[in-house]
Design an enzyme around this catalytic site. Structure first.
Site, PDB file in Angstrom:
ATOM      1  N   LYS A 283      12.308  -9.248  -0.301  1.00  0.00           N
ATOM      2  CA  LYS A 283      13.353  -8.631   0.513  1.00  0.00           C
ATOM      3  C   LYS A 283      14.443  -9.663   0.819  1.00  0.00           C
ATOM      4  O   LYS A 283      14.156 -10.841   0.999  1.00  0.00           O
ATOM      5  CB  LYS A 283      12.771  -8.119   1.831  1.00  0.00           C
ATOM      6  CG  LYS A 283      11.834  -6.938   1.692  1.00  0.00           C
ATOM      7  CD  LYS A 283      11.302  -6.510   3.055  1.00  0.00           C
ATOM      8  CE  LYS A 283      10.301  -5.381   2.925  1.00  0.00           C
ATOM      9  NZ  LYS A 283      10.910  -4.117   2.491  1.00  0.00           N
ATOM     10  N   ASP A 294       5.180  -2.442   9.186  1.00  0.00           N
ATOM     11  CA  ASP A 294       4.928  -1.637   7.989  1.00  0.00           C
ATOM     12  C   ASP A 294       3.506  -1.076   7.943  1.00  0.00           C
ATOM     13  O   ASP A 294       3.114  -0.440   6.969  1.00  0.00           O
ATOM     14  CB  ASP A 294       5.219  -2.459   6.726  1.00  0.00           C
ATOM     15  CG  ASP A 294       5.805  -1.608   5.613  1.00  0.00           C
ATOM     16  OD1 ASP A 294       6.308  -0.510   5.899  1.00  0.00           O
ATOM     17  OD2 ASP A 294       5.758  -2.037   4.451  1.00  0.00           O
ATOM     18  N   ASP A 353       8.304  -4.131  -4.104  1.00  0.00           N
ATOM     19  CA  ASP A 353       8.618  -3.728  -2.739  1.00  0.00           C
ATOM     20  C   ASP A 353       8.431  -2.225  -2.543  1.00  0.00           C
ATOM     21  O   ASP A 353       8.618  -1.723  -1.439  1.00  0.00           O
ATOM     22  CB  ASP A 353      10.057  -4.130  -2.381  1.00  0.00           C
ATOM     23  CG  ASP A 353      10.322  -4.097  -0.884  1.00  0.00           C
ATOM     24  OD1 ASP A 353       9.341  -4.201  -0.114  1.00  0.00           O
ATOM     25  OD2 ASP A 353      11.490  -3.953  -0.484  1.00  0.00           O
ATOM     26  N   GLU A 355       5.571  -0.842  -2.541  1.00  0.00           N
ATOM     27  CA  GLU A 355       4.127  -1.077  -2.516  1.00  0.00           C
ATOM     28  C   GLU A 355       3.350  -0.056  -1.703  1.00  0.00           C
ATOM     29  O   GLU A 355       2.169   0.180  -1.945  1.00  0.00           O
ATOM     30  CB  GLU A 355       3.843  -2.490  -1.976  1.00  0.00           C
ATOM     31  CG  GLU A 355       3.787  -2.655  -0.469  1.00  0.00           C
ATOM     32  CD  GLU A 355       5.069  -2.274   0.260  1.00  0.00           C
ATOM     33  OE1 GLU A 355       4.988  -1.781   1.389  1.00  0.00           O
ATOM     34  OE2 GLU A 355       6.171  -2.479  -0.309  1.00  0.00           O
ATOM     35  N   ARG A 357       3.456   3.155  -1.554  1.00  0.00           N
ATOM     36  CA  ARG A 357       2.965   4.294  -2.334  1.00  0.00           C
ATOM     37  C   ARG A 357       1.750   3.912  -3.179  1.00  0.00           C
ATOM     38  O   ARG A 357       0.939   4.769  -3.514  1.00  0.00           O
ATOM     39  CB  ARG A 357       4.103   4.843  -3.200  1.00  0.00           C
ATOM     40  CG  ARG A 357       4.648   3.911  -4.255  1.00  0.00           C
ATOM     41  CD  ARG A 357       6.028   4.331  -4.741  1.00  0.00           C
ATOM     42  NE  ARG A 357       7.040   4.115  -3.720  1.00  0.00           N
ATOM     43  CZ  ARG A 357       8.328   4.426  -3.870  1.00  0.00           C
ATOM     44  NH1 ARG A 357       8.751   4.980  -4.997  1.00  0.00           N
ATOM     45  NH2 ARG A 357       9.188   4.198  -2.907  1.00  0.00           N
TER      46      ARG A 357
END
Length: 509
Positions: A283, A294, A353, A355, A357
């Site tokens: 990121k 997250d 990024d 990730e 899913r």
């Protein structure tokens, strides 16, 4: 933890730091709301005039403090705005009461006790005022020198310690049940907030799993933890692939609540990336600082299953916490790698990024193997959903329109902002891969919907499923408002608990 009691005592005779009353926005100025009659009478019926003189309008969330009238044991009156006054004989909206109670509780941080004399027409009103007060009283300062959990706690500004709710009926079963429900739900929602706010050096996948095990013992839940060895043996390539770059290994945690008379089974799946650096697809600067949040989806489903147990709901609820830390290193998954998922499908990773899913896909398939009546996954999944719906509304996608609608209604009922979103089949082609069964990225436009379509591929055939993308409301980076604090919010917990209640009652279909 803020204590809450129902009281039928006269407002003037209660010893407290403050009395909270409601004021609404009328056509010609502020209007004193029901519940504040005793205070208004003590001001010779001129409380509204006094408040207007002090600049109060009754706007939602507005807080005005003034000295209590003579004869009251509490020294301060706190008038909190309820927004537009309802039409004659119409009740105040539940969410207006909830937000007003929350704003008052925040304004009274550091106080020992407050008397809430807001409009309470029935048991349901008592429940929402209790919710608002308990959620608004939340604070997270365990890591501050003067925090409530530190050696110097006496120097800190602790949350409001006790709420006495007037207008309730302590011996009435309906009122008692409404308040007990509010306490259970808000305490678990605040548990989710604590988890979201914890720094990632203290909350890695193993630590989260340990917290779940402790809660399981306390509330009679069955907790199963799959560590790296078990995940490898089971073939959970998505969770292992995301966690491959971190020294803190991934976990899949199953938390089960069963009721002996239940006939329905609701499965909840939560994204639990305890820190998301983006992995090799790192990121950019300015996007890492809040990535401890997250794991908000996993926190939400965990809190919901514990709340279901505390409420004794006649439904089986299973929470699947897909936990990993997404870090860049020599062992991390690379763009271009192919992962073999727990379902057997292969996924080409085009962006590390994306990730969330990947871990959800493995957990969704594991949940599907139990053939539940419905699966709901919750995740801070895409920035695209924030662009679409802003920072206070989560998106709802589903493989069944009626189920999607039911979740939207449940969210509205409990005061959570949500919006139904489609799953356009034409976007699926963008995830075609020349190497694997599917890629973890597709078209940039409609990225939140693309992510939903990816998850749909990992739901068992014939199982009703919905996906809640809470990327916007899960973490509040702005100023607190209503009962919502800065930081972790506990988004979706109340909706999930309501879904469990509806399922238990046979009203979800």
């Amino acid at each position: 933890m803020t204590a809450l009691t129902l009281s039928t005592a006269a407002a003037a005779g209660l010893r407290a730091d403050a009395i909270v009353v409601g004021v609404a926005k009328g056509a010609e100025g502020p209007v004193v709301a029901p519940g504040a009659e005793a205070v208004d009478q003590a001001y010779d019926g001129k409380l509204a005039v006094v408040l207007e003189t002090l600049g109060a309008s009754g706007a939602e969330g507005e807080v005005t403090k003034l000295p209590a009238p003579s004869g009251f044991k509490a020294p301060v009156v706190v008038a909190v705005g309820l927004g537009a006054a309802p039409e004659k004989d119409e009740p105040y909206a539940a969410e207006s009461l909830r937000r007003a109670a929350g704003a008052a509780a925040r304004a009274l941080a550091g106080s020992k006790k407050a008397v809430f004399a807001l409009p309470v027409a029935d048991a349901a009103d008592a429940g929402v005022v209790a919710e608002g007060a308990l959620l608004g009283a939340y604070s997270f300062d365990a890591y501050k020198e003067n925090g409530r959990n530190s050696k110097n706690a006496k120097n800190g500004k602790a949350p409001l310690a006790e709420v006495a709710l007037l207008g309730g009926k302590p011996r009435d079963k309906a009122y008692k049940a409404a308040v007990e429900r509010a306490v259970a739900v808000t305490e678990e929602l605040n548990r989710a907030r604590d988890l979201i706010n914890m720094p990632p050096n203290d909350l890695n996948p193993a630590a989260f799993a340990s917290i779940a095990q402790t809660a399981g013992k306390e509330h009679g839940l069955k907790v199963q933890v799959l560590d790296e060895k078990a995940l490898t043996k089971g073939g959970y390539g998505g969770i292992l692939g995301v966690g491959a770059g971190s020294a803190a290994g991934p976990r899949l945690v199953k938390v089960s609540y069963t009721h002996p008379e239940a006939s329905k089974h609701l499965a909840l799946v939560g994204k639990g990336i305890t820190y998301d650096s983006g992995g090799i697809s790192l990121k950019p600067a300015g996007h890492n600082e809040t990535m401890k949040c997250d794991m908000s989806g996993a926190a939400a489903v965990f809190a919901a299953v514990v709340a279901a147990a505390r409420l004794g709901l006649e439904v089986n609820v299973t929470a699947w916490l897909a936990l990993a830390e997404n870090m860049p290193s020599g062992s991390a998954t690379r763009p271009g790698d192919v992962l073999r998922m727990y379902s057997g499908k292969t996924v080409e990773v085009l962006n590390t990024d994306a990730e969330g899913r990947l871990v959800l896909a493995d957990a969704l398939w594991a949940a599907s193997e139990e053939n539940p009546d419905a699966i709901v996954d919750v995740a801070t999944l895409t920035g695209a959903m924030m662009l679409a719906l802003g920072s206070r509304t989560f998106g709802i996608m589903a493989n069944d329109d009626a189920f999607r609608g039911a979740i939207h209604e449940a969210a509205e009922e409990v005061g959570e902002e949500a919006w139904p979103m489609p799953l356009p089949e034409h976007l699926r082609k963008g995830m075609d891969s020349p190497t694997a069964d599917i890629a973890n990225m597709g078209e940039r436009m409609g990225g939140g919907l693309v992510a939903g379509l990816f998850l749909k591929e990992f739901v068992g055939e014939g199982i009703t499923w919905a996906h809640l993308d809470i990327a916007g409301p899960a973490f509040n980076e702005q100023a607190p408002f209503g009962y919502t604090p800065k930081g972790g919010t506990g988004s979706a917990v109340r909706t999930l608990v309501r879904l469990a209640e509806l399922t238990a009652a046979g009203d979800l279909g």
